[in-house]
Design an enzyme around this catalytic site. Structure first.
Site, PDB file in Angstrom:
ATOM      1  N   GLU A  11      -1.604   9.088  -2.053  1.00  0.00           N
ATOM      2  CA  GLU A  11      -2.570   8.449  -1.335  1.00  0.00           C
ATOM      3  C   GLU A  11      -3.883   9.055  -1.046  1.00  0.00           C
ATOM      4  O   GLU A  11      -5.073   8.478  -1.370  1.00  0.00           O
ATOM      5  CB  GLU A  11      -2.141   7.963   0.224  1.00  0.00           C
ATOM      6  CG  GLU A  11      -3.095   7.092   0.952  1.00  0.00           C
ATOM      7  CD  GLU A  11      -2.516   6.716   2.244  1.00  0.00           C
ATOM      8  OE1 GLU A  11      -3.112   5.515   2.908  1.00  0.00           O
ATOM      9  OE2 GLU A  11      -1.446   7.136   2.848  1.00  0.00           O
TER      10      GLU A  11
ATOM     11  N   ASP B 169       0.795  -1.203  -0.179  1.00  0.00           N
ATOM     12  CA  ASP B 169       0.110  -0.004  -0.021  1.00  0.00           C
ATOM     13  C   ASP B 169       0.800   1.269  -0.177  1.00  0.00           C
ATOM     14  O   ASP B 169       0.490   2.317  -0.359  1.00  0.00           O
ATOM     15  CB  ASP B 169      -0.862  -0.132   1.206  1.00  0.00           C
ATOM     16  CG  ASP B 169      -0.162  -0.019   2.540  1.00  0.00           C
ATOM     17  OD1 ASP B 169       0.788  -0.684   2.617  1.00  0.00           O
ATOM     18  OD2 ASP B 169      -0.421   0.782   3.560  1.00  0.00           O
TER      19      ASP B 169
ATOM     20  N   TRP C  41     -12.355  -5.188  -0.600  1.00  0.00           N
ATOM     21  CA  TRP C  41     -10.923  -5.891   0.041  1.00  0.00           C
ATOM     22  C   TRP C  41     -11.158  -7.423  -0.009  1.00  0.00           C
ATOM     23  O   TRP C  41     -10.154  -7.696  -0.858  1.00  0.00           O
ATOM     24  CB  TRP C  41     -10.633  -5.395   1.428  1.00  0.00           C
ATOM     25  CG  TRP C  41     -10.170  -3.886   1.587  1.00  0.00           C
ATOM     26  CD1 TRP C  41      -8.817  -3.579   1.823  1.00  0.00           C
ATOM     27  CD2 TRP C  41     -10.707  -2.633   1.404  1.00  0.00           C
ATOM     28  NE1 TRP C  41      -8.508  -2.243   1.650  1.00  0.00           N
ATOM     29  CE2 TRP C  41      -9.609  -1.704   1.654  1.00  0.00           C
ATOM     30  CE3 TRP C  41     -11.940  -2.254   0.940  1.00  0.00           C
ATOM     31  CZ2 TRP C  41      -9.628  -0.270   1.270  1.00  0.00           C
ATOM     32  CZ3 TRP C  41     -11.998  -0.772   0.859  1.00  0.00           C
ATOM     33  CH2 TRP C  41     -10.910  -0.077   1.047  1.00  0.00           C
TER      34      TRP C  41
ATOM     35  N   HIS D  92       1.692   5.650  -3.697  1.00  0.00           N
ATOM     36  CA  HIS D  92       0.420   4.890  -3.132  1.00  0.00           C
ATOM     37  C   HIS D  92      -0.575   4.646  -4.524  1.00  0.00           C
ATOM     38  O   HIS D  92      -0.925   5.510  -4.838  1.00  0.00           O
ATOM     39  CB  HIS D  92      -0.423   5.569  -2.083  1.00  0.00           C
ATOM     40  CG  HIS D  92      -1.431   4.538  -1.474  1.00  0.00           C
ATOM     41  ND1 HIS D  92      -2.445   4.023  -2.220  1.00  0.00           N
ATOM     42  CD2 HIS D  92      -1.529   4.125  -0.311  1.00  0.00           C
ATOM     43  CE1 HIS D  92      -3.083   3.149  -0.992  1.00  0.00           C
ATOM     44  NE2 HIS D  92      -2.359   3.269   0.072  1.00  0.00           N
TER      45      HIS D  92
ATOM     46  N   ARG E  52       6.438   4.416   5.087  1.00  0.00           N
ATOM     47  CA  ARG E  52       5.989   4.461   6.373  1.00  0.00           C
ATOM     48  C   ARG E  52       5.763   2.958   7.108  1.00  0.00           C
ATOM     49  O   ARG E  52       6.200   2.097   6.386  1.00  0.00           O
ATOM     50  CB  ARG E  52       4.578   5.283   6.566  1.00  0.00           C
ATOM     51  CG  ARG E  52       3.274   4.496   6.044  1.00  0.00           C
ATOM     52  CD  ARG E  52       2.365   5.111   6.204  1.00  0.00           C
ATOM     53  NE  ARG E  52       1.018   4.644   5.891  1.00  0.00           N
ATOM     54  CZ  ARG E  52       0.171   5.068   5.066  1.00  0.00           C
ATOM     55  NH1 ARG E  52       0.209   6.490   4.539  1.00  0.00           N
ATOM     56  NH2 ARG E  52      -1.026   4.358   4.604  1.00  0.00           N
ATOM     57  N   ASP E  53       5.446   2.772   8.574  1.00  0.00           N
ATOM     58  CA  ASP E  53       5.727   1.696   9.230  1.00  0.00           C
ATOM     59  C   ASP E  53       4.098   0.854   8.707  1.00  0.00           C
ATOM     60  O   ASP E  53       3.432   0.725   9.432  1.00  0.00           O
ATOM     61  CB  ASP E  53       5.688   1.935  10.618  1.00  0.00           C
ATOM     62  CG  ASP E  53       4.362   2.913  11.175  1.00  0.00           C
ATOM     63  OD1 ASP E  53       3.793   3.469  10.181  1.00  0.00           O
ATOM     64  OD2 ASP E  53       4.256   2.768  12.523  1.00  0.00           O
ATOM     65  N   GLU E  54       4.347   0.493   7.501  1.00  0.00           N
ATOM     66  CA  GLU E  54       3.109  -0.535   6.888  1.00  0.00           C
ATOM     67  C   GLU E  54       3.817  -1.283   5.803  1.00  0.00           C
ATOM     68  O   GLU E  54       4.094  -2.446   6.172  1.00  0.00           O
ATOM     69  CB  GLU E  54       2.078   0.654   6.253  1.00  0.00           C
ATOM     70  CG  GLU E  54       0.667   0.028   6.439  1.00  0.00           C
ATOM     71  CD  GLU E  54      -0.321   0.906   6.300  1.00  0.00           C
ATOM     72  OE1 GLU E  54      -1.512   0.555   5.822  1.00  0.00           O
ATOM     73  OE2 GLU E  54      -0.270   2.174   6.518  1.00  0.00           O
TER      74      GLU E  54
ATOM     75  N   ASP F 130      -6.510  -2.345  -2.349  1.00  0.00           N
ATOM     76  CA  ASP F 130      -5.609  -1.596  -3.198  1.00  0.00           C
ATOM     77  C   ASP F 130      -5.278  -2.175  -4.317  1.00  0.00           C
ATOM     78  O   ASP F 130      -5.045  -1.876  -5.489  1.00  0.00           O
ATOM     79  CB  ASP F 130      -4.396  -1.001  -2.115  1.00  0.00           C
ATOM     80  CG  ASP F 130      -4.795  -0.491  -0.995  1.00  0.00           C
ATOM     81  OD1 ASP F 130      -5.660  -0.979  -0.411  1.00  0.00           O
ATOM     82  OD2 ASP F 130      -4.049   0.705  -0.568  1.00  0.00           O
TER      83      ASP F 130
END
Length: 929
Positions: free
Chosen positions: A767, A490, A555, A788, A494-496, A503
């Site tokens: 995003e 995604d 999703w 994104h 960042r912390d992901e 997505d």
């Protein structure tokens, strides 16, 4: 004398004849094999499919060339191909050239095979055999693994978790014919033979649902081995296996300890063989990588480097032993998708000093990868690189949107002259790099940014006469590159960095235009099945590292949408077979969660990150009812399941789910629609989904499309859609006759729009529609990635409607076996509204191309004055239905001749707007006067 004269006359005649022959152009072969693929790859290693599939791409100089038959031969020896023939299909009458099944004798583990193919055209004229292709089988059963799993024995620093190193020596006394290294690990690995890295892949073994599916890689290491002493070693990194993922203290998801499994299989010239693998004789120690995490980066202290450890005759006197582990190898699988590799490199565009005094390098492109650094200095000197996507309004380094991710690499120098640094088991998402630790001026030559992404072939191109649209296409492609690192993430910074399912599904068709994602998604969808919950619900992210979170509409539908798209775009029936039970499980889950066929339970993301203006007092852009959205996707996935059951000839399921679909749509009408067709949610997304998924009866669709158009117009021709509505917006407008309105939306330059970020200097897709607001400030930093790909799904509309390249969706014609070319250019997008909204931004030229399993499709149109030029390329062994935007065929010429003078061009239909042609392969050049 007479005899000599006669001989001279004969000789001269022969010479004259030879000269005459040589003066004529050589006739091109009627048909020939241009390229061959095995399991969709070129000369692949590590195939664990017992009946692999062959594909070949043909070429010919003439038009209307098709294949009428083929012959495949498989040999066990390339040099003596005919003498070692394993299988000969003989001549098979068929036009199939994609995914032809191997039907020969059983194939052996780790063995190499060679193949070639010849074909016959429609006139039964044969080609030469193709160049010989190769493939190597993987390890087909757990018992084929002779190596042992090993872990480091030394006591680990459990806080920083330095990367462990492993090594061993072995001796080869014979002459080597060939050698293959087969490697996997718990954690990420880099392996070495005699001082050189094995392969050029990064972040291996990739990311899967490790406890259920752990990939191994195979490498040809023949040239790395030598007679005599050899050294083999490996570095391991925490990676996805045990490093922190997502949020909170989410460590050790798959296990606590790193481990290595590696065997080298050597074939000698005398016919014998040997296997050298990880076992109790190996040694271990900690490396100079003091810490390594995906989110936080690496710390490398080159003072701790064990110089010479990758080469033979290195002393391991101070190293520890290893712990041998008896892990179950039944979860080991071959790698089907392309590995992550290095790609484009970037030198600094600018070196700046920010108002806060930071030294910052601008590489000019938001990319994903890392920065290579060349440095000299004293032992203990350190260089720290921080990574960011943007600078703030004042021009300062901005990292708030990274959340807890540090994205920081620190290199500590050894003091031994010039040193080159790059991270091993991490990556960053960045355009800007803050450099700390260098005194004085920064030398731009010492820094190189390297892009990392899965090594997928670029298949699509799209260019226009509009520079902003071209930059948008650039941004879409770079958003895909940065987020397709073994899984579709995604965001890459960042912390992901997780494989969010919604997505991926909304972007999957665009992804398939840009790059060859058949293998990429086939691999990832296997993890969707592996991690699917027992009740059929689909986790929000794949691989699932979020526990029990799942079941959201749009999703979870990844389980049906991506397999169906891969079938339509690649003719991939196997993915439908492999994912069928997963598809059924998801539909049954929705059905089980429904009451009276209405899915109005559970937690849903809805139309994620939609646009809602603060001054929206009348509710026109009201939040779309999440259960309305759920009901639409419930119907859509059920329809795709029905379609799949028809392809797979599961008639009982066709009837069962067709009856269910009828009830789902009836429940939708009762709950969310007035008798006149007005939806309870009046948003753009509500009407887009209802229309795209045929939730309304035909007599109510035109008025619904009109309401959608009026909504858009009421917002001064801007969109208000989010993740679930945006991908279908343009398609729905074009389908119902509002193509100029779709184009108006595309060409808007003010927020919210696709081109607003472009005008703000974006080099990837954002995003949020307003990641950076018009006043220069940022959106909420907790959810504001500048790389994104989701909104890049507009690329599907750009390819399919502007360039007009599509595949038929009829069974037997998918995967571009029958191509639909239908570019929308009748009015050149110059309606009054387009002129008013876009300052005469009418397109005068669009060119799109796509590499398919049959070859390259091209569609290129250009308007000059009162003439329109349309150039089309159709691959061999395909057909095309082409829509030319002129109803009067007398105004159309092809290659400077009237259409009627071309016997190979068939006029299939005419209407008030188009002349429809049925074409075979070849290049065509149309002029409309």
């Amino acid at each position: 004398m007479k005899n000599n004269w006669k001989a001279m006359k004969i000789k001269n005649k022969v010479l004259i004849f030879c000269c005459l022959v040589s003066s004529f152009p050589v006739m091109a072969q009627a048909i020939q094999v241009k390229e061959t693929l095995l399991e969709n790859r070129t000369n692949p290693t590590g195939i664990d499919v017992l009946h692999p599939q062959f594909t070949w791409i043909l070429e010919a100089s003439n038009r209307n060339v098709t294949q009428s038959a083929y012959q495949i031969q498989v040999s066990e020896n390339k040099a003596n191909f005919d003498k070692n023939l394993l299988w000969d299909s003989k001549k098979i009458k068929s036009s199939q050239s994609v995914r032809v099944l191997y039907e020969g004798p059983d194939l052996a583990s780790a063995k190499k095979y060679y193949w070639r193919v010849k074909v016959w055209n429609q006139d039964n004229k044969d080609s030469k055999y193709s160049d010989v292709g190769m493939w190597q089988m993987g390890l087909l059963k757990p018992a084929d693994w002779k190596a042992k799993w090993i872990e480091a024995e030394y006591v680990e620093d459990s806080v920083h978790r330095a990367s462990p190193m492993f090594r061993n020596d072995f001796k080869i006394d014979k002459k080597i014919e060939s050698a293959t290294a087969i490697i996997t690990s718990h954690g990420l690995y880099q392996a070495f033979l005699n001082g050189k890295k094995i392969g050029d892949a990064y972040l291996t073994p990739g990311w899967t649902s490790y406890n259920k599916r752990l990939q191994y890689q195979m490498y040809d290491v023949t040239k790395l081995l030598q007679q005599g002493e050899n050294a083999v070693g490996a570095l391991l990194g925490s990676g996805w296996y045990r490093g922190p993922l997502a949020w909170g203290d989410n460590l050790n998801i798959y296990g606590k300890n790193l481990a290595l499994l590696m065997q080298i299989e050597v074939q000698y010239t005398d016919g014998t063989s040997a296997i050298f693998g990880t076992d109790e004789n190996w040694k271990s120690t900690s490396s100079d990588i003091l810490s390594s995490q995906i989110y936080n980066g690496e710390v490398i202290d080159s003072r701790k480097e064990k110089e010479g450890w990758k080469r033979p005759n290195y002393s391991t006197e101070n190293w520890s032993s290893v712990n041998v582990k008896d892990f179950d190898n039944s979860n080991l699988v071959a790698t089907y998708n392309e590995p992550i590799r290095k790609h484009e490199t970037f030198k600094p565009l600018n070196v700046i000093t920010t108002p806060e005094g930071d030294k910052v390098i601008d590489f000019g492109q938001n990319l994903v990868g890392f920065v290579m650094v060349t440095a000299t200095g004293k032992a203990g000197d350190s260089i720290t690189l921080d990574h960011a996507e943007v600078l703030d309004k004042a021009g300062n380094f901005y990292t708030d949107n990274l959340r807890a991710a540090r994205q920081e690499n620190t290199y500590i120098l050894s003091g031994k002259g010039e040193e080159i640094f790059e991270p091993n088991f991490t990556w960053q998402g960045f355009r800007f790099v803050r450099v700390k630790g260098i005194k004085g001026e920064i030398n731009p030559d010492d820094f190189t940014a390297v892009a990392l992404y899965s090594d997928m072939q670029q298949t699509g191109t799209f260019t226009t006469s509009n520079k902003l649209l071209n930059q948008l296409q650039h941004n879409i492609q770079w958003g895909q590159r940065g987020n397709f690192l073994d899984v579709p993430t995604d965001c890459p910074q960042r912390d992901e960095r997780l494989g969010w399912t919604g997505d991926a599904q909304v972007f999957s068709k665009t992804a398939a235009y840009n790059m060859h994602v058949d293998n990429f998604f086939t691999k990832w969808m296997k993890d969707v099945s592996a991690d699917q919950f027992d009740n059929g619900s689909i986790p929000h992210v794949i691989p699932n590292v979020l526990g029990n979170a799942g079941g959201s509409a749009g999703w979870g539908d990844v389980s049906t949408i991506i397999p169906w798209n891969m079938y339509l775009l690649y003719g991939n029936t196997d993915i439908l077979k492999n994912q069928y039970q997963s598809m059924k499980g998801w539909v049954d889950y929705m059905n089980g969660a429904s009451v009276n066929n209405l899915w109005n339970t559970g937690s849903h993301f809805g139309d994620w990150l939609f646009y809602a203006p603060e001054d929206d007092n009348d509710g026109r852009a009201a939040i779309t009812d999440k259960y309305l959205i759920a009901q639409c996707f419930f119907a859509h996935s059920t329809q795709l399941l029905i379609n799949t059951a028809q392809v797979l000839d599961k008639q009982e399921d066709v009837e069962k789910y067709s009856a269910l679909l009828e009830k789902i749509k009836k429940a939708f009408l009762n709950e969310y629609t007035t008798p006149n067709g007005r939806l309870v949610s009046g948003s753009q997304t509500a009407y887009v989904l209802a229309l795209n998924f045929d939730m309304l009866p035909e007599n109510l669709r035109e008025q619904a499309a009109k309401r959608l158009a009026e909504n858009i117009q009421s917002y001064n021709y801007h969109l208000t859609t989010g993740f679930l509505g945006t991908p279908y917006l343009g398609q729905v407008l074009t389908r119902f006759g509002y193509h100029d309105l779709a184009y108006t939306l595309l060409m808007q330059k003010t927020y919210p729009s696709w081109l607003y970020p472009v005008t703000a200097g974006a080099t990837t897709i954002w995003e949020r529609w307003d990641g950076r607001k018009p006043d220069g400030t940022f959106e909420t930093p907790t959810m504001n990635s500048f790389n994104h790909y989701a909104y890049g799904a507009i690329g599907d509309w750009m390819y399919s409607e502007l360039a007009g390249i599509n595949s038929s969706e009829k069974e037997g014609e998918v995967g571009y076996k029958n191509i639909i070319i239908k570019p929308h250019l009748k009015n050149n997008f110059v309606s009054d509204e387009v002129r008013k909204q876009n300052n005469d931004d009418a397109l005068t030229e669009v060119e799109g191309s796509l590499i398919t399993y049959y070859g390259t499709v091209k569609s290129h149109w250009k308007v000059e004055g009162k003439q329109t030029f349309i150039d089309i390329q159709i691959p061999v062994n395909t057909t095309a239905t082409v829509y030319l935007p002129e109803s009067d065929k007398s105004k159309i010429q092809e290659s400077n001749k009237e259409l009627s003078s071309h016997k190979e061009i068939n006029i299939a239909d005419q209407d008030e707007n188009n002349t429809v042609l049925s074409l075979g392969s070849g290049d065509y050049h149309f002029v409309i006067n």
